[in-house]
Motif scaffolding. Sequence first.
Motif, short mmCIF file in Angstrom:
data_model
loop_
_atom_site.label_atom_id
_atom_site.label_comp_id
_atom_site.label_asym_id
_atom_site.label_seq_id
_atom_site.Cartn_x
_atom_site.Cartn_y
_atom_site.Cartn_z
N GLN A 33 0.85 -1.19 0.00
CA GLN A 33 0.00 0.00 0.00
C GLN A 33 0.89 1.24 0.00
OE1 GLN A 33 -2.88 0.06 3.14
NE2 GLN A 33 -3.86 1.89 2.38
N LEU A 34 0.61 2.14 -0.96
CA LEU A 34 1.39 3.36 -1.09
C LEU A 34 0.70 4.56 -0.44
CD1 LEU A 34 2.46 2.98 -4.83
CD2 LEU A 34 3.77 2.35 -2.78
N GLY A 35 -0.61 4.42 -0.17
CA GLY A 35 -1.39 5.52 0.40
C GLY A 35 -2.25 6.17 -0.65
N ASN A 36 -3.30 6.89 -0.20
CA ASN A 36 -4.23 7.59 -1.10
C ASN A 36 -4.85 6.66 -2.14
OD1 ASN A 36 -3.82 10.05 0.20
ND2 ASN A 36 -2.05 10.52 -1.07
N GLY A 37 -5.16 5.42 -1.74
CA GLY A 37 -5.80 4.49 -2.65
C GLY A 37 -4.89 3.92 -3.73
N ARG A 38 -3.60 4.05 -3.53
CA ARG A 38 -2.63 3.54 -4.52
C ARG A 38 -1.89 2.34 -3.96
NH1 ARG A 38 0.46 8.35 -4.54
NH2 ARG A 38 2.13 7.00 -5.23
N TYR A 39 -1.68 1.33 -4.84
CA TYR A 39 -1.04 0.08 -4.45
C TYR A 39 -0.07 -0.38 -5.53
CZ TYR A 39 -5.09 -0.10 -1.34
OH TYR A 39 -6.04 0.20 -0.41
N VAL A 47 5.12 -6.20 -11.75
CA VAL A 47 4.59 -5.20 -10.85
C VAL A 47 3.41 -4.52 -11.53
CG1 VAL A 47 5.08 -3.08 -9.59
CG2 VAL A 47 6.87 -4.79 -9.86
N HIS A 48 2.29 -4.45 -10.81
CA HIS A 48 1.09 -3.80 -11.33
C HIS A 48 0.78 -2.59 -10.46
CE1 HIS A 48 0.34 -7.30 -13.88
NE2 HIS A 48 0.66 -8.04 -12.82
N GLN A 49 0.58 -1.44 -11.09
CA GLN A 49 0.21 -0.23 -10.37
C GLN A 49 -1.31 -0.13 -10.35
OE1 GLN A 49 2.07 3.11 -12.22
NE2 GLN A 49 4.14 2.27 -12.00
N ILE A 50 -1.87 0.05 -9.16
CA ILE A 50 -3.32 0.12 -9.02
C ILE A 50 -3.68 1.37 -8.23
CG2 ILE A 50 -5.38 -0.98 -8.05
CD1 ILE A 50 -4.03 -3.66 -8.54
N GLU A 51 -4.68 2.09 -8.72
CA GLU A 51 -5.24 3.22 -8.00
C GLU A 51 -6.74 3.02 -7.90
OE1 GLU A 51 -5.52 8.10 -8.09
OE2 GLU A 51 -4.36 7.06 -9.62
N VAL A 52 -7.26 3.04 -6.68
CA VAL A 52 -8.68 2.86 -6.43
C VAL A 52 -9.31 4.24 -6.32
CG1 VAL A 52 -10.42 1.88 -4.90
CG2 VAL A 52 -8.24 0.70 -5.23
N LEU A 53 -10.32 4.49 -7.17
CA LEU A 53 -11.01 5.78 -7.17
C LEU A 53 -12.23 5.73 -6.26
CD1 LEU A 53 -10.70 6.49 -10.99
CD2 LEU A 53 -9.16 7.21 -9.16
N SER A 62 -14.24 2.82 -9.76
CA SER A 62 -13.29 2.64 -10.85
C SER A 62 -11.92 2.40 -10.27
CB SER A 62 -13.25 3.89 -11.75
OG SER A 62 -14.49 4.10 -12.36
N MET A 63 -11.12 1.65 -11.01
CA MET A 63 -9.72 1.42 -10.65
C MET A 63 -8.88 1.71 -11.89
SD MET A 63 -9.90 -2.25 -8.69
CE MET A 63 -8.29 -2.25 -7.97
N ILE A 64 -7.74 2.22 -11.65
CA ILE A 64 -6.78 2.37 -12.74
C ILE A 64 -5.73 1.30 -12.50
CG2 ILE A 64 -5.14 3.88 -13.89
CD1 ILE A 64 -6.82 6.26 -12.80
N ILE A 65 -5.67 0.33 -13.42
CA ILE A 65 -4.71 -0.77 -13.32
C ILE A 65 -3.75 -0.64 -14.49
CG2 ILE A 65 -4.39 -3.26 -13.26
CD1 ILE A 65 -7.28 -3.47 -12.24
N ASN A 66 -2.48 -0.38 -14.17
CA ASN A 66 -1.46 -0.19 -15.22
C ASN A 66 -1.93 0.80 -16.29
OD1 ASN A 66 0.17 -2.02 -13.88
ND2 ASN A 66 -0.59 -3.74 -15.08
N CYS A 70 -10.76 0.58 -15.15
CA CYS A 70 -11.66 -0.57 -15.08
C CYS A 70 -12.82 -0.23 -14.14
CB CYS A 70 -10.94 -1.79 -14.51
SG CYS A 70 -9.49 -2.29 -15.40
N GLN A 71 -14.01 -0.74 -14.44
CA GLN A 71 -15.16 -0.59 -13.57
C GLN A 71 -15.23 -1.81 -12.66
OE1 GLN A 71 -16.80 2.34 -13.55
NE2 GLN A 71 -15.25 2.84 -15.08
N VAL A 72 -15.40 -1.59 -11.38
CA VAL A 72 -15.38 -2.68 -10.40
C VAL A 72 -16.62 -2.59 -9.51
CG1 VAL A 72 -14.09 -3.71 -8.50
CG2 VAL A 72 -12.86 -2.62 -10.37
N GLU A 73 -17.19 -3.75 -9.21
CA GLU A 73 -18.27 -3.85 -8.24
C GLU A 73 -17.97 -5.04 -7.35
OE1 GLU A 73 -23.11 -4.39 -8.03
OE2 GLU A 73 -22.10 -4.62 -9.93
#
Length: 163
Positions: A33-39, A47-53, A62-66, A70-73
Amino acid sequence: MGLVKLNNQSLNVVQKAEGWWVNDRELKLEIKQLGNGRYLVYHNNRVHQIEVLTPNSQGQFSMIINRKTCQVEVIGAREMLLEKLGWRKEAGQEVKNLVAPMPGLILEIKVKPGDKVEKNDVLLVLEAMKMENTIKSPQSGTVSAVKVKQGEGVEKNQLLIQF
């Protein structure tokens, strides 16, 4: 965790003590976990960069993956059960049939055809594994048919009541 819909693809995701399982397959993941919804997620030497909105009012987000959005539920255990029972409804869609959530014995029926019910009114009592379970209405409406009788044994997914 439960069922995860990622861009309309359903994935059964479970976190266990020994790691993450997706669709009954163990995934070797390391999550930082990097903080602010970023992993950062390490998987198969990548390595995959993920940001959870921020989620919307329906629990979707929504998530930003690499760098791809993407839409997530995420659907928890309760929501999965409701969906299996046909109670998860989209806007404007009504539930027409109520089915047994588990095998059991009908102890009491509280409604009859023609009765008007409100959402969460008790419709019947089902005994399963020596526990009494009150089955409530998923919506407001009118009962059109009761397909079981008091004292009758029922199977999982058996039709109980029609609206």
